[in-house]
Motif scaffolding. Structure first.
Motif, PDB file in Angstrom:
ATOM      1  N   THR A  43       1.276  -1.262  -0.001  1.00  0.00           N
ATOM      2  CA  THR A  43      -0.223   0.297  -0.276  1.00  0.00           C
ATOM      3  C   THR A  43       0.740   0.850  -0.074  1.00  0.00           C
ATOM      4  O   THR A  43       2.344   1.014   1.046  1.00  0.00           O
ATOM      5  CB  THR A  43      -0.804   0.143   1.145  1.00  0.00           C
ATOM      6  OG1 THR A  43      -0.215   0.108   2.301  1.00  0.00           O
ATOM      7  CG2 THR A  43      -1.915  -1.437   1.140  1.00  0.00           C
ATOM      8  N   ILE A  44       1.194   2.178  -1.084  1.00  0.00           N
ATOM      9  CA  ILE A  44       0.996   3.289  -0.808  1.00  0.00           C
ATOM     10  C   ILE A  44       0.429   4.641  -0.806  1.00  0.00           C
ATOM     11  O   ILE A  44      -0.273   4.970  -0.819  1.00  0.00           O
ATOM     12  CB  ILE A  44       1.903   3.462  -1.840  1.00  0.00           C
ATOM     13  CG1 ILE A  44       2.646   2.779  -2.604  1.00  0.00           C
ATOM     14  CG2 ILE A  44       2.866   5.471  -2.522  1.00  0.00           C
ATOM     15  CD1 ILE A  44       3.178   2.768  -3.342  1.00  0.00           C
ATOM     16  N   HIS A  45      -0.138   5.484   1.196  1.00  0.00           N
ATOM     17  CA  HIS A  45      -0.723   6.254   1.197  1.00  0.00           C
ATOM     18  C   HIS A  45      -0.059   7.089   1.904  1.00  0.00           C
ATOM     19  O   HIS A  45       1.189   7.142   2.223  1.00  0.00           O
ATOM     20  CB  HIS A  45      -1.401   5.235   2.303  1.00  0.00           C
ATOM     21  CG  HIS A  45      -1.080   5.129   3.537  1.00  0.00           C
ATOM     22  ND1 HIS A  45      -0.367   4.510   3.350  1.00  0.00           N
ATOM     23  CD2 HIS A  45      -1.093   6.158   4.691  1.00  0.00           C
ATOM     24  CE1 HIS A  45      -0.587   3.916   4.766  1.00  0.00           C
ATOM     25  NE2 HIS A  45      -0.885   5.062   5.997  1.00  0.00           N
ATOM     26  N   ASN A  46      -0.578   8.329   2.192  1.00  0.00           N
ATOM     27  CA  ASN A  46       0.097   9.612   3.261  1.00  0.00           C
ATOM     28  C   ASN A  46       0.131   8.742   4.540  1.00  0.00           C
ATOM     29  O   ASN A  46      -1.447   8.873   5.038  1.00  0.00           O
ATOM     30  CB  ASN A  46      -0.634  10.542   2.820  1.00  0.00           C
ATOM     31  CG  ASN A  46      -0.275  11.571   2.021  1.00  0.00           C
ATOM     32  OD1 ASN A  46       1.019  11.169   1.852  1.00  0.00           O
ATOM     33  ND2 ASN A  46      -0.231  12.171   0.534  1.00  0.00           N
ATOM     34  N   LYS A  99       4.435   7.047   2.592  1.00  0.00           N
ATOM     35  CA  LYS A  99       4.646   5.389   2.720  1.00  0.00           C
ATOM     36  C   LYS A  99       3.908   4.646   2.362  1.00  0.00           C
ATOM     37  O   LYS A  99       3.312   4.896   1.402  1.00  0.00           O
ATOM     38  CB  LYS A  99       3.636   5.632   4.829  1.00  0.00           C
ATOM     39  CG  LYS A  99       4.668   4.625   4.979  1.00  0.00           C
ATOM     40  CD  LYS A  99       3.997   4.629   6.508  1.00  0.00           C
ATOM     41  CE  LYS A  99       3.866   2.886   7.350  1.00  0.00           C
ATOM     42  NZ  LYS A  99       3.395   3.299   9.398  1.00  0.00           N
ATOM     43  N   VAL A 100       5.097   3.932   2.377  1.00  0.00           N
ATOM     44  CA  VAL A 100       4.875   2.255   1.721  1.00  0.00           C
ATOM     45  C   VAL A 100       4.905   1.403   2.681  1.00  0.00           C
ATOM     46  O   VAL A 100       6.262   0.583   2.900  1.00  0.00           O
ATOM     47  CB  VAL A 100       6.226   2.431   0.724  1.00  0.00           C
ATOM     48  CG1 VAL A 100       5.886   1.194  -0.586  1.00  0.00           C
ATOM     49  CG2 VAL A 100       6.192   3.316  -0.596  1.00  0.00           C
ATOM     50  N   THR A 101       3.674   0.669   2.610  1.00  0.00           N
ATOM     51  CA  THR A 101       3.915  -0.623   3.161  1.00  0.00           C
ATOM     52  C   THR A 101       3.393  -1.575   3.074  1.00  0.00           C
ATOM     53  O   THR A 101       2.341  -2.141   2.327  1.00  0.00           O
ATOM     54  CB  THR A 101       2.919   0.220   4.061  1.00  0.00           C
ATOM     55  OG1 THR A 101       2.943   0.593   4.968  1.00  0.00           O
ATOM     56  CG2 THR A 101       2.939  -1.223   5.652  1.00  0.00           C
ATOM     57  N   LYS A 102       4.409  -3.376   3.674  1.00  0.00           N
ATOM     58  CA  LYS A 102       4.607  -4.302   2.667  1.00  0.00           C
ATOM     59  C   LYS A 102       3.087  -4.649   3.138  1.00  0.00           C
ATOM     60  O   LYS A 102       2.985  -5.206   4.053  1.00  0.00           O
ATOM     61  CB  LYS A 102       5.612  -5.119   2.778  1.00  0.00           C
ATOM     62  CG  LYS A 102       6.013  -6.242   2.405  1.00  0.00           C
ATOM     63  CD  LYS A 102       6.758  -7.011   1.597  1.00  0.00           C
ATOM     64  CE  LYS A 102       6.850  -7.813   1.213  1.00  0.00           C
ATOM     65  NZ  LYS A 102       8.728  -8.665   1.341  1.00  0.00           N
ATOM     66  N   VAL A 103       1.640  -5.303   2.030  1.00  0.00           N
ATOM     67  CA  VAL A 103       0.943  -5.798   3.044  1.00  0.00           C
ATOM     68  C   VAL A 103       1.195  -7.678   3.209  1.00  0.00           C
ATOM     69  O   VAL A 103       0.936  -8.389   3.511  1.00  0.00           O
ATOM     70  CB  VAL A 103      -0.174  -5.199   1.869  1.00  0.00           C
ATOM     71  CG1 VAL A 103      -1.554  -6.415   2.820  1.00  0.00           C
ATOM     72  CG2 VAL A 103      -0.967  -4.581   2.306  1.00  0.00           C
ATOM     73  N   LEU A 104       1.313  -7.872   1.867  1.00  0.00           N
ATOM     74  CA  LEU A 104       1.672  -9.195   2.234  1.00  0.00           C
ATOM     75  C   LEU A 104       2.952  -9.998   0.942  1.00  0.00           C
ATOM     76  O   LEU A 104       3.440  -9.606  -0.031  1.00  0.00           O
ATOM     77  CB  LEU A 104       0.431  -9.778   1.222  1.00  0.00           C
ATOM     78  CG  LEU A 104      -0.540  -9.923   2.167  1.00  0.00           C
ATOM     79  CD1 LEU A 104      -1.555 -10.308   0.984  1.00  0.00           C
ATOM     80  CD2 LEU A 104      -0.543 -11.442   2.850  1.00  0.00           C
ATOM     81  N   PRO A 105       3.945 -11.475   1.635  1.00  0.00           N
ATOM     82  CA  PRO A 105       3.299 -11.621   2.081  1.00  0.00           C
ATOM     83  C   PRO A 105       4.104 -10.952   3.910  1.00  0.00           C
ATOM     84  O   PRO A 105       5.088 -10.193   3.442  1.00  0.00           O
ATOM     85  CB  PRO A 105       4.611 -13.172   2.023  1.00  0.00           C
ATOM     86  CG  PRO A 105       5.969 -11.933   1.323  1.00  0.00           C
ATOM     87  CD  PRO A 105       4.890 -10.853   0.215  1.00  0.00           C
ATOM     88  N   PHE A 145      -7.070   1.171   8.347  1.00  0.00           N
ATOM     89  CA  PHE A 145      -6.208   2.112   8.461  1.00  0.00           C
ATOM     90  C   PHE A 145      -5.561   2.904   8.229  1.00  0.00           C
ATOM     91  O   PHE A 145      -5.254   4.199   8.442  1.00  0.00           O
ATOM     92  CB  PHE A 145      -5.526   2.047   9.942  1.00  0.00           C
ATOM     93  CG  PHE A 145      -5.086   2.189  10.688  1.00  0.00           C
ATOM     94  CD1 PHE A 145      -5.450   3.029  12.071  1.00  0.00           C
ATOM     95  CD2 PHE A 145      -3.558   3.156  10.921  1.00  0.00           C
ATOM     96  CE1 PHE A 145      -4.549   4.643  12.716  1.00  0.00           C
ATOM     97  CE2 PHE A 145      -3.087   3.717  11.707  1.00  0.00           C
ATOM     98  CZ  PHE A 145      -3.375   4.424  12.445  1.00  0.00           C
ATOM     99  N   ALA A 146      -4.486   2.777   6.904  1.00  0.00           N
ATOM    100  CA  ALA A 146      -4.364   3.820   6.371  1.00  0.00           C
ATOM    101  C   ALA A 146      -5.195   4.451   5.753  1.00  0.00           C
ATOM    102  O   ALA A 146      -4.909   5.690   4.983  1.00  0.00           O
ATOM    103  CB  ALA A 146      -3.822   2.682   5.041  1.00  0.00           C
ATOM    104  N   VAL A 147      -6.545   3.568   5.146  1.00  0.00           N
ATOM    105  CA  VAL A 147      -7.304   5.184   4.699  1.00  0.00           C
ATOM    106  C   VAL A 147      -8.051   5.385   5.298  1.00  0.00           C
ATOM    107  O   VAL A 147      -7.924   7.014   4.808  1.00  0.00           O
ATOM    108  CB  VAL A 147      -9.126   4.379   3.248  1.00  0.00           C
ATOM    109  CG1 VAL A 147      -9.498   4.704   3.191  1.00  0.00           C
ATOM    110  CG2 VAL A 147      -8.284   3.071   2.982  1.00  0.00           C
TER     111      VAL A 147
END
Length: 289
Positions: A169-172, A183-189, A230-232
């Motif tokens: 996911t990429i979000h503010n 912010k870049v967050t790895k969701v899977l794996p 939470f990201a949204v």
């Protein structure tokens, strides 16, 4: 120099615009407070479910669990881009778009697929030839856990069906009213980091019923859904904060422009009066002569 009436129309137009920007600032301030409260209420649950999943992940074989097993070769990557549906919020959306562009360059050679959450991200990348798996562009700055769960379930399905090898996911990230950071967050794996625990307390040890590996299969999809939720929420709070600041700056700039136009108007009016006086004097002298 523009005529007096032209300057007067410009002043009226700028003043009307200033009324709109001030109203938008007040609306964004009210919405931001509600969005920030919702984000803060969700933060405790997000931290706790993360801690619980970390604990369970330590008790199972990561290679045997589909959500934990790292792929030997990554070919297909899915990016869930979270932006706003509307503009007029400064650099809010460009932060995400820049992060996305940088991510694509870093993973050159990989097949990038998109899940668009927000109209602005879809407008930016949806027309560039990238494969868009899903579009969610009708939230309008509001989202429920059930709606976020639909997005999370889709991401899980794409991963389990091996259509993608990794999901990000990429979000503010909401830092403060005036600061939102891409912010870049790895969701899977999933790759959990063990939470910090006080040395005096020792490691947290839970008793699971059923076993941790069975429970993990039920908890993981919920964790992913809440991660998206939470990201949204962070993105929504950041959007309203960014729009509030942008509208405040626009109102200030409009005020400065009105003052400049009023000065220009006064100079033009004085010049017109002087010209009229000269015409009268010259006419009187001509009659006397």
């Amino acid at each position: 120099m523009p005529g007096i009436m032209d300057i007067k129309r410009k002043i009226k137009s700028v003043q009307n615009t200033q009324k709109i920007t001030k109203a938008m600032k007040m609306v964004s301030a009210a919405r931001m407070r509600k969005a920030e409260e919702a984000m803060n209420d969700a933060r405790a649950y997000a931290n706790k479910i993360y801690e619980l999943c970390c604990n369970m992940a330590e008790k199972v074989d990561s290679e045997s669990h589909p959500f934990l097993a790292q792929k030997a070769e990554v070919k297909n990557i899915c990016l869930a881009i979270i932006t706003s549906d509307k503009g007029l919020c400064g650099a809010f959306n460009s932060n995400v778009l820049k992060k996305t562009t940088a991510f694509i360059k870093e993973h050159e050679g990989k097949n990038i697929k998109f899940v668009m959450v927000g109209k602005k991200g879809n407008d930016a990348f949806g027309k560039r030839g990238y494969e868009v798996l899903e579009k969610y562009i009708t939230f309008g700055g509001r989202i429920t856990y059930e709606e976020a769960g639909e997005i999370g379930d889709k991401l899980v399905d794409y991963y389990l069906n091996e259509e993608v090898d990794e999901i990000y996911t990429i979000h503010n990230e909401f830092k403060s009213t005036s600061v939102q950071v891409g912010k870049v967050t790895k969701v899977l794996p999933l790759a959990f980091e063990a939470p910090e625990v006080a040395a005096a307390d020792g490691a947290v040890d839970y008793i699971y019923e059923p076993k941790a590996d069975v429970l993990l299969k039920e908890i993981m999809p919920r964790y992913i859904n809440f991660t998206v939720f939470f990201a949204v929420l962070e993105s929504i709070a950041g959007e309203h904060g960014a729009r509030m600041i942008a509208m405040d700056n626009a109102s200030r700039n409009a005020g400065d422009l009105v003052r400049k136009l009023e000065l220009q108007f006064n100079k033009a009016r004085q010049a017109a009066i002087t010209t009229e006086i000269l015409d009268i004097v010259n006419g009187a002298e001509a009659l006397n002569g």
